[in-house]
Design an enzyme around this catalytic site. Structure first.
Site, mmCIF file in Angstrom:
data_model
loop_
_atom_site.group_PDB
_atom_site.id
_atom_site.type_symbol
_atom_site.label_atom_id
_atom_site.label_comp_id
_atom_site.label_asym_id
_atom_site.label_seq_id
_atom_site.Cartn_x
_atom_site.Cartn_y
_atom_site.Cartn_z
ATOM 1 N N THR A 217 -14.188 27.142 -28.338
ATOM 2 C CA THR A 217 -14.779 25.974 -29.003
ATOM 3 C C THR A 217 -15.758 25.254 -28.100
ATOM 4 O O THR A 217 -15.660 25.295 -26.871
ATOM 5 C CB THR A 217 -13.692 24.967 -29.436
ATOM 6 N N ASN A 219 -16.818 21.501 -27.266
ATOM 7 C CA ASN A 219 -16.155 20.204 -27.353
ATOM 8 C C ASN A 219 -17.168 19.067 -27.353
ATOM 9 O O ASN A 219 -18.028 18.982 -26.477
ATOM 10 C CB ASN A 219 -15.188 20.034 -26.176
ATOM 11 N N GLU A 264 -13.831 19.641 -31.881
ATOM 12 C CA GLU A 264 -13.932 20.980 -31.317
ATOM 13 C C GLU A 264 -14.520 21.917 -32.368
ATOM 14 O O GLU A 264 -13.962 22.060 -33.458
ATOM 15 C CB GLU A 264 -12.561 21.480 -30.884
#
Length: 332
Positions: A217, A219, A264
């Protein structure tokens, strides 16, 4: 669209730098946070007046939000921070924007000084367009009726745009859109905006847990004042190398640490490095609320289902409006 001699979108952030090319123009005045369908009715009215004329059409707006200035302990969450607001105005077809610094001193000027010193002496406007609820000057003296009278006295046109309602005959407002985001009702928020709500942010380092789960992911920090309901969202993301579809989680990661709120984003079929990139994230649909899972395996199985649902939602996406089409660079 206005048919002016300039194809540039001109921006001034104070009266001293107001460009000559916009003088004598048609001004749409308002805060325009969100540049939603109600705001665009005001902008469209101004553009309609400028169509086929030599008059430039521009917006006058204010930063920061007036409610934040008067109550700094409770700042207003901005649907569109200044740059996003300017981008939307440019997509609307305006020739420029004047963003005036909003202070208590500015709010305290007399209504007649606002008209004479700003609208006439500095901007030299030919026409002013505002919404039905716009007020200006000390103690909100500058009502729509006051502006009409001032226009008749000083020789500039005035158009007051009535409230814009949605399909359920409710008034479209920035407050309703913030409430919709807080309820996770992305469909309603996007419907009132007339485009998929978006935010921009710089990717920062995380704990790399998503990578271990098979879902790396990017962030992002949405800010403490963001009312968005924690949960899972289908998203469309603009990165440095173009557009990507994905699924996102906004929340505190209750399965792991129940920490600070974090947004995320997992981009489908993406192998590049997003760290320190600036991303623009459009929320397409709300999939489910944030949950705590007993095992990591149960979480990953749910993430697989979320990804399938997000792909389906993104595959069915169609432009909500011309603005939405331009923002997302979608095919007609």
């Amino acid at each position: 669209m206005s048919q002016t001699h300039s194809s540039k979108f001109l921006i001034a952030e104070d009266l001293e730098s107001f460009p000559e090319e916009l003088k004598g123009g048609i001004v749409a005045i308002g805060n325009f946070d969100g540049v939603h369908r109600g705001h665009r009715a005001v902008l469209d009215a101004a553009l309609g007046l400028g169509y086929g004329t030599h008059h430039p059409v521009f917006a006058m707006s204010f930063e920061p939000h007036p409610r934040t200035v008067f109550n700094p302990a409770k700042p207003v969450f901005r649907l569109t921070p200044q740059q996003a607001k300017l981008d939307l105005m440019r997509h609307c077809g305006l020739d420029g924007a004047l963003i005036l610094p909003f202070t208590k001193e500015f709010a305290g000027i007399e209504a007649n000084a606002f008209v004479q010193d700003i609208l006439i002496d500095t901007l030299g406007i030919s026409h002013a367009v505002t919404g039905y609820d716009f007020h200006f000057g000390r103690a909100r003296q500058g009502t729509p009726d006051y502006l009409r009278t001032a226009g008749a006295t000083h020789g500039f046109g005035v158009t007051i745009v009535h409230q814009e309602e949605d399909e359920g005959a409710e008034v479209i407002s920035s407050s309703r859109i913030r409430d919709s985001l807080g309820k996770g009702d992305i469909a309603q928020a996007n419907g009132l905006l007339g485009y998929r709500w978006f935010f921009e942010g710089k990717v920062r380092h995380g704990d790399k847990r998503g990578r271990d789960l098979g879902y790396p992911t990017a962030n992002l920090n949405l800010g403490e004042d963001c009312p968005l309901l924690p949960g899972i969202y289908a998203v469309r993301v603009k990165a440095a190398d173009g557009w990507h579809d994905g699924v996102a989680s906004f929340g505190r990661r209750p399965t792991f640490d129940n920490g600070a709120l974090l947004f995320e984003v997992h981009l489908f079929d993406y192998a590049g490095d997003l760290y320190q990139q600036d991303l623009r994230v459009h929320l397409v649909s709300y999939l489910r609320g944030e949950e705590k899972f007993d095992t990591v395996e149960a979480l990953v199985a749910q993430m697989d289902r979320d990804s399938e649902e997000a792909r389906a939602a993104l595959g069915a996406m169609r432009p909500l409006s011309e603005i939405d089409q331009k923002l997302l660079e979608l095919a007609a």
